[in-house]
Design a protein around this motif. Structure first.
Motif, PDB file in Angstrom:
ATOM      1  N   THR A   1     -11.613  52.988  17.223  1.00 52.83           N
ATOM      2  CA  THR A   1     -12.062  51.849  16.423  1.00 52.83           C
ATOM      3  C   THR A   1     -13.394  51.347  16.956  1.00 52.83           C
ATOM      4  N   PRO A   2     -14.138  50.586  16.157  1.00 50.56           N
ATOM      5  CA  PRO A   2     -15.475  50.155  16.589  1.00 50.56           C
ATOM      6  C   PRO A   2     -15.427  49.251  17.817  1.00 50.56           C
ATOM      7  N   TYR A   3     -16.387  49.442  18.687  1.00 49.18           N
ATOM      8  CA  TYR A   3     -16.584  48.486  19.789  1.00 49.18           C
ATOM      9  C   TYR A   3     -17.660  47.505  19.337  1.00 49.18           C
ATOM     10  N   GLU A   4     -17.281  46.249  19.237  1.00 41.33           N
ATOM     11  CA  GLU A   4     -18.227  45.235  18.775  1.00 41.33           C
ATOM     12  C   GLU A   4     -17.698  43.852  19.160  1.00 41.33           C
ATOM     13  N   PHE A   5     -18.538  42.857  18.996  1.00 38.85           N
ATOM     14  CA  PHE A   5     -18.153  41.468  19.230  1.00 38.85           C
ATOM     15  C   PHE A   5     -18.046  40.767  17.887  1.00 38.85           C
ATOM     16  N   LYS A   6     -16.898  40.123  17.638  1.00 36.45           N
ATOM     17  CA  LYS A   6     -16.656  39.470  16.357  1.00 36.45           C
ATOM     18  C   LYS A   6     -16.300  38.002  16.607  1.00 36.45           C
ATOM     19  N   PRO A   7     -17.219  37.086  16.269  1.00 37.05           N
ATOM     20  CA  PRO A   7     -16.924  35.657  16.487  1.00 37.05           C
ATOM     21  C   PRO A   7     -15.795  35.176  15.582  1.00 37.05           C
ATOM     22  N   LEU A   8     -14.964  34.279  16.124  1.00 45.97           N
ATOM     23  CA  LEU A   8     -14.002  33.573  15.296  1.00 45.97           C
ATOM     24  C   LEU A   8     -14.727  32.526  14.458  1.00 45.97           C
ATOM     25  N   SER A   9     -14.044  31.978  13.481  1.00 45.87           N
ATOM     26  CA  SER A   9     -14.648  30.918  12.678  1.00 45.87           C
ATOM     27  C   SER A   9     -14.576  29.596  13.434  1.00 45.87           C
ATOM     28  N   ASP A  10     -15.273  28.589  12.928  1.00 47.05           N
ATOM     29  CA  ASP A  10     -15.225  27.270  13.544  1.00 47.05           C
ATOM     30  C   ASP A  10     -13.949  26.524  13.194  1.00 47.05           C
ATOM     31  N   ILE A  11     -13.147  27.050  12.299  1.00 49.59           N
ATOM     32  CA  ILE A  11     -11.787  26.549  12.084  1.00 49.59           C
ATOM     33  C   ILE A  11     -10.840  27.198  13.083  1.00 49.59           C
ATOM     34  N   ASP A  12     -11.027  28.504  13.341  1.00 46.28           N
ATOM     35  CA  ASP A  12     -10.151  29.248  14.263  1.00 46.28           C
ATOM     36  C   ASP A  12     -10.114  28.670  15.670  1.00 46.28           C
TER      37      ASP A  12
ATOM     38  N   ASP B   1     -20.957  26.766  24.402  1.00 50.93           N
ATOM     39  CA  ASP B   1     -20.405  25.722  23.524  1.00 50.93           C
ATOM     40  C   ASP B   1     -18.949  25.995  23.162  1.00 50.93           C
ATOM     41  N   ARG B   2     -18.222  26.691  24.027  1.00 50.48           N
ATOM     42  CA  ARG B   2     -16.782  26.962  23.873  1.00 50.48           C
ATOM     43  C   ARG B   2     -16.485  27.848  22.670  1.00 50.48           C
ATOM     44  N   LYS B   3     -17.474  28.580  22.189  1.00 47.95           N
ATOM     45  CA  LYS B   3     -17.262  29.461  21.042  1.00 47.95           C
ATOM     46  C   LYS B   3     -16.432  30.666  21.461  1.00 47.95           C
ATOM     47  N   LEU B   4     -15.381  30.984  20.678  1.00 49.84           N
ATOM     48  CA  LEU B   4     -14.536  32.138  20.961  1.00 49.84           C
ATOM     49  C   LEU B   4     -14.997  33.348  20.156  1.00 49.84           C
ATOM     50  N   VAL B   5     -15.063  34.478  20.855  1.00 50.71           N
ATOM     51  CA  VAL B   5     -15.516  35.735  20.258  1.00 50.71           C
ATOM     52  C   VAL B   5     -14.551  36.835  20.672  1.00 50.71           C
ATOM     53  N   VAL B   6     -14.185  37.717  19.733  1.00 51.20           N
ATOM     54  CA  VAL B   6     -13.347  38.861  20.068  1.00 51.20           C
ATOM     55  C   VAL B   6     -14.231  40.012  20.531  1.00 51.20           C
ATOM     56  N   GLU B   7     -13.988  40.477  21.748  1.00 51.74           N
ATOM     57  CA  GLU B   7     -14.592  41.729  22.185  1.00 51.74           C
ATOM     58  C   GLU B   7     -13.619  42.839  21.796  1.00 51.74           C
TER      59      GLU B   7
ATOM     60  N   PHE C   1      13.046  41.930  15.957  1.00 52.57           N
ATOM     61  CA  PHE C   1      11.599  42.077  16.118  1.00 52.57           C
ATOM     62  C   PHE C   1      11.054  40.677  16.419  1.00 52.57           C
ATOM     63  N   ALA C   2      10.473  40.498  17.592  1.00 53.24           N
ATOM     64  CA  ALA C   2       9.883  39.222  17.969  1.00 53.24           C
ATOM     65  C   ALA C   2       8.418  39.434  18.321  1.00 53.24           C
ATOM     66  N   VAL C   3       7.590  38.484  17.923  1.00 51.47           N
ATOM     67  CA  VAL C   3       6.150  38.625  18.163  1.00 51.47           C
ATOM     68  C   VAL C   3       5.583  37.271  18.551  1.00 51.47           C
ATOM     69  N   ARG C   4       4.660  37.301  19.492  1.00 50.68           N
ATOM     70  CA  ARG C   4       3.948  36.094  19.911  1.00 50.68           C
ATOM     71  C   ARG C   4       2.473  36.290  19.609  1.00 50.68           C
ATOM     72  N   LEU C   5       1.906  35.352  18.867  1.00 53.30           N
ATOM     73  CA  LEU C   5       0.535  35.451  18.368  1.00 53.30           C
ATOM     74  C   LEU C   5      -0.357  34.423  19.037  1.00 53.30           C
ATOM     75  N   ASN C   6      -1.548  34.832  19.439  1.00 54.40           N
ATOM     76  CA  ASN C   6      -2.588  33.886  19.828  1.00 54.40           C
ATOM     77  C   ASN C   6      -3.090  33.220  18.543  1.00 54.40           C
ATOM     78  N   HIS C   7      -2.775  31.921  18.390  1.00 53.13           N
ATOM     79  CA  HIS C   7      -2.969  31.247  17.098  1.00 53.13           C
ATOM     80  C   HIS C   7      -4.432  31.171  16.680  1.00 53.13           C
ATOM     81  N   THR C   8      -5.362  31.272  17.613  1.00 54.93           N
ATOM     82  CA  THR C   8      -6.765  31.223  17.215  1.00 54.93           C
ATOM     83  C   THR C   8      -7.142  32.413  16.343  1.00 54.93           C
TER      84      THR C   8
END
Length: 460
Positions: free
Chosen positions: A25-36, A89-95, A159-166
């Motif tokens: 899969t692609p290696y890239e940085f994907k910012p979350l939204s300002d709602i996330d 500025d506390r911005k979250l980004v997915v690597e 089936f149990a799953v725990r999600l990072n809500h952001t």
């Protein structure tokens, strides 16, 4: 058979392992939204699903089927296989590293039937079915999903799953789990392809807060956290009819969500007994996907909700009839528009992504229309599929979910996990029972009708 709340059983777990995407899969940085990436969503959210044995699937291992399907789903949802980083500025980004999600294979020496006739929160044995892997539950630099599949002696599984809500709201998680189910049943690609496009819920340039967002005005917590217990309340046809019977005729058009929210808010406020002049709040989580013009893409799996707040003094809320609370809830829901959600995103950037208010605050979220119970990994529909507990979030006790449910009598309704201090819970139950009495029935029979309340407790 022992009470399901008293049931103890052994779970044998394999060591947690990472499931990477089945293809590169692609290696890239994907910012979350300002709602996330607002502070109030920086927590882990658990969902649990129970499945019966399906004779047509005998000989197939649900652990292996789901393991393979998750790996294939991550090809499409590859940001879930990455790790969050916090930037300026506390911005979250997915690597998007492709490292994978945490997966646990487990076996339990129990049959589904032993867990009780009515599966719903609270689940006193949740920690056995969704094991906390030490160090895995941070917001940044941690796996974004934790999955445990537990085989049962009867041939069913959990089936149990725990999600990072952001990363996603419940709707977004539904999209991912539906994809896992489709691929597990043999599909080559998802019927709905995922859409990232988090920029659609970013702040404007320049940001412009166009509403007064009372939900971000205060962040103190007043509820003690060491004596909390959970119970679940069933709202079936009789309970809902009794509540509607209390309303003035001009309010009979209200939705079931609005009616239940008004009832629970009022009962809860009486139970926690604030001063009569103290301000109390109810927040309704509103899905904003259909409020945009054009609507957000069908496959959008980020957080797309707003949490408007209704405010009253405790005295007014408790002394006025149910109409009063209901009208406040209805007005609050009607405020949410595309512009409202954009204004929230602007506020997040201007004010450093604050947590929402928690002073005498209660939050409700309706998941009855999602279809979580329809997710099928090959074994059919779930016996129960939904939030694993109430009171989730950074501060326990703030949140309840409205979950579709069928009771032992076969009645379809809504079950609501409630989380309160132990002494307040007893008051809440009494107030609820009074609210759902039909006065005409009581006069005729001389007997108060008993409400459907699960008395299982979970200490937090």
């Amino acid at each position: 058979m022992a009470s399901p709340n008293a049931l103890t059983f052994n779970v044998t777990r394999q060591n947690p392992a990472l499931i990477p995407p089945a293809q590169p899969t692609p290696y890239e940085f994907k910012p979350l939204s300002d709602i996330d990436d607002q502070e109030g969503l920086r927590f882990q959210f658990p969902v649990i699903q129970f499945y019966r044995r399906n004779p047509a699937m005998d000989g197939k291992d649900p652990v292996k089927v789901i393991h393979v399907a998750v790996a294939r789903a991550l090809v499409f949802y590859y940001p879930f296989a990455g790790r969050l980083r916090e930037m300026a500025d506390r911005k979250l980004v997915v690597e998007c590293t492709g490292e994978g999600v945490l997966f646990i294979e487990a076996d339990a020496d129990v049959r589904l039937q032993q867990l009780g006739d009515s599966l719903h929160p609270p689940f006193p044995w949740l920690e056995e079915l969704l094991y906390h892997v030490p160090g895995s539950d941070g917001v940044v630099n941690c796996p974004l999903l934790l999955i445990q599949v537990t085989r049962l002696k009867c041939g069913g599984f959990i089936f149990a799953v725990r999600l990072n809500h952001t990363m996603s709201d419940v709707f977004g998680l539904y999209r991912f789990l539906s994809t896992v189910g489709e691929l597990a049943r043999g599909a080559e690609i998802p019927s709905v392809l995922p859409v990232w496009q988090r920029h659609l819920l970013n702040a404007r340039d320049p940001p412009h807060v166009s509403y007064t967002h009372h939900m971000y005005e205060n962040t103190r917590a007043l509820i003690p956290l060491d004596i909390m217990v959970q119970r679940s309340i069933f709202f079936g046809p009789a309970e809902i009819s009794a509540l509607r019977h209390r309303l003035s005729p001009h309010l009979h058009h209200c939705t079931t969500f609005e009616l239940l929210t008004a009832c629970i808010w009022r009962c809860r406020t009486i139970a926690i007994s604030p001063g009569p002049d103290e301000e109390v709040r109810i927040m309704c989580i509103i899905n904003g996907r259909g409020l945009f013009n054009p609507p957000l893409p069908t496959g959008y799996y980020g957080n797309a909700s707003a949490i408007p707040v209704a405010i009253s003094t405790a005295g007014n809320l408790c002394k006025q009839p149910l109409d009063f609370a209901l009208e406040l809830v209805m007005k609050t829901k009607s405020e949410v528009t595309e512009e409202y959600i954009k204004s929230v995103a602007d506020l997040m950037v201007i004010r450093g992504r604050p947590h929402f208010a928690v002073v005498q605050t209660y939050i409700v979220s309706d998941v009855t229309h999602l279809g979580l119970e329809d997710i099928d990994y090959g074994w059919g529909k779930a016996v129960y599929s939904g939030p694993a507990k109430g009171g989730v979030g950074v501060i326990p006790g703030l949140t309840s979910f409205y979950i579709p449910f069928k009771n032992k009598k076969g009645e379809r309704g809504i079950i609501v996990p409630i989380c309160l201090p132990a002494n307040a819970m007893e008051v809440f139950v009494k107030e609820f029972q009074m609210m759902v009495k039909r006065e005409d029935e009581d006069i005729a029979s001389g007997v108060a009708r008993k409400s459907s309340i699960s008395i299982g407790r979970t200490r937090l």
